[in-house]
Design a protein around this motif. Sequence first.
Motif, PDB file in Angstrom:
ATOM      1  N   ALA A 100     -20.281 -10.538 -79.600  1.00 13.77           N
ATOM      2  CA  ALA A 100     -20.956  -9.446 -78.837  1.00 13.77           C
ATOM      3  C   ALA A 100     -20.582  -8.157 -79.526  1.00 13.77           C
ATOM      4  N   GLN A 133     -22.164 -11.160 -74.692  1.00 14.35           N
ATOM      5  CA  GLN A 133     -21.255 -10.788 -73.764  1.00 14.35           C
ATOM      6  C   GLN A 133     -21.275 -11.640 -72.394  1.00 14.35           C
ATOM      7  N   VAL A 134     -22.670 -11.691 -71.921  1.00 12.71           N
ATOM      8  CA  VAL A 134     -22.724 -12.372 -70.685  1.00 12.71           C
ATOM      9  C   VAL A 134     -22.056 -13.902 -70.881  1.00 12.71           C
ATOM     10  N   GLN A 135     -22.283 -14.436 -71.961  1.00 15.29           N
ATOM     11  CA  GLN A 135     -21.654 -15.853 -72.306  1.00 15.29           C
ATOM     12  C   GLN A 135     -20.137 -15.966 -72.342  1.00 15.29           C
ATOM     13  N   GLY A 136     -19.421 -14.710 -72.468  1.00  4.44           N
ATOM     14  CA  GLY A 136     -18.184 -14.460 -72.724  1.00  4.44           C
ATOM     15  C   GLY A 136     -17.565 -14.533 -74.013  1.00  4.44           C
ATOM     16  N   VAL A 158     -25.690  -8.130 -75.779  1.00  2.00           N
ATOM     17  CA  VAL A 158     -25.662  -8.375 -74.401  1.00  2.00           C
ATOM     18  C   VAL A 158     -25.366  -9.892 -73.834  1.00  2.00           C
ATOM     19  N   VAL A 159     -26.530 -10.884 -74.670  1.00  2.00           N
ATOM     20  CA  VAL A 159     -26.404 -12.240 -74.362  1.00  2.00           C
ATOM     21  C   VAL A 159     -25.123 -12.667 -74.642  1.00  2.00           C
TER      22      VAL A 159
END
Length: 407
Positions: A117, A109-112, A106-107
Motif C-alpha cells: 500500500a 491498505q484495507v487488505q492489511g 487504499v485497496v
Amino acid sequence: MCTLQRFLEYIETKKLFWAILNQLILSGAAVAIIIILSNVLDAQVFGRTRFLAAVLAIFAFFSLPGIGPVILQQMPIYSNRGFRRALAVQLKWGAGATVGALLFAVVFQVQGDVDLARAFAISGILAPVANLYLMPGTALAGLHKFKEKAMYDGVIVSCVVLAAWYGALTTGTVFGTMAWYFATQSVVTLLALYLVSKKLTQQAGCVFNAESDARYGKQLTLFQLPFTLLPALEKVLIFLFLGPGALAVFIIAFLPIEHIRNAYRNTLQFYILPHLRSPDENQDLRHLLWLALWLSVGGSLIIVIFAMLLLPVLFPGFDGAQPFMFLSALIPLSLPAYVFILKILFERRVERLYSYAFITVLTDILIFTILTSLFDLEGAVIAKILMSFVAAGVGVVLYKTNGTPVT
C-alpha cells in the motif's frame, strides 16, 4: 543488402551508431535493475515489486507516451515555451496514474498489506514526473544531438539503477525499493529537463498544439500497445492468478524478448516512421518487411544464446525459467507483422488503430485468463506466445481492410 542500404539511407551512419548505443544503454539499465532486484530481494518481494511496476506501466500508457515521438519530430522548430507546453500536456495526462495508484494503495491498505500500500502511494505520487525520464533524451534526439542524448540517458538510468540497488539492499521491502527508485528518477529527470531546456534559446516559433499534436500523440500511443500495455497487463493477471513467485519466474523467462520488442518498437517508431516517404507502397513494405525479418531472426538467436549462457549466471535461482525462455524465441517471428501497424499509423487510419487496441486487449485478457486458469504458469507461457501471433495477425487483417485517413 538492399534492405540494409535502404535503412542506412534513413539516417546518417553517425546517428545510427549513437542510436544503437543509446538503445543498448536503456535496455542494459532495465536488465540490470531486474538482475539486481531478483538477486537482492527474495522471490516473493521481487514478484511484488514487478506487479507494482506492471500496474504503473498500465497507468503510464494513459499518460500519452506517444507524445515523445511528436516532440522528436518537431523539436527543431519548438521554442522553449513549446517544449514546456508539451511536457505540461503529458503531466496532465499522467495525473491519471497517480489517481489509479492511490486507489490500489487504499485497496491493499484495507487488505492489511501495508508494504505494498505504501509502495503504491509513493510511486503513484512520483509517477507523472518519473515517467518523463526519456523526454530529455527525446528532445536532444529531435535536435539531432544523439551523442548528448546517449550521455543524458546514460546518466539518468545509471542513477536509477544505483538507487534501486541501494533501496532493495538496505530495506528489503517493496516500499523501500520503489521509494528510492522513483524519488531518484524524478529528481534526475527534473534536473535533466532543466538542463535541456536551457539549450532551447528560441523564444518564438512553434508551440505544442494541444489539439493536433496531442491527437497524433494518442495515435502513436496506440502503436505502442503491444509493446507496453499488453506485457504489463499479462503480469498483473499472472500475479492475481498465480501469485508473486510465479510472476518472478515469468518475468525472468521473458526478459530478453521484452527488451528485443522494445528495441524493435523504437527502431520502427523513432528511426523509420519519421522518414517514411513512400511513392510506391508495395516496394516500401517489401523493404521494411525484409528489414524486420532480419531483426527478428537476430532477436531469436539472442534469446537462445541468453538462455544457454547468461541465464544460469545472472539468475542462478531461476533455473525453471530456462525452458520457457527457449520457447520465447518463437515470438520474434511475429514481429515483421508490426510493419503493417506502422503503415496504418503513417496513413493516420485512426479508426483501425482503435479497433486494433480494443481487439488485442480483449483477446489478451481472455486468452491469459483461460489458459492460466487451466494450466497455471505453463498456460501463461503458452498464452504469451500465442498472443504475440494473434496480435500480429489482427494488425495484418486491419491493414488489409479499408480505413479512412485522419489528418
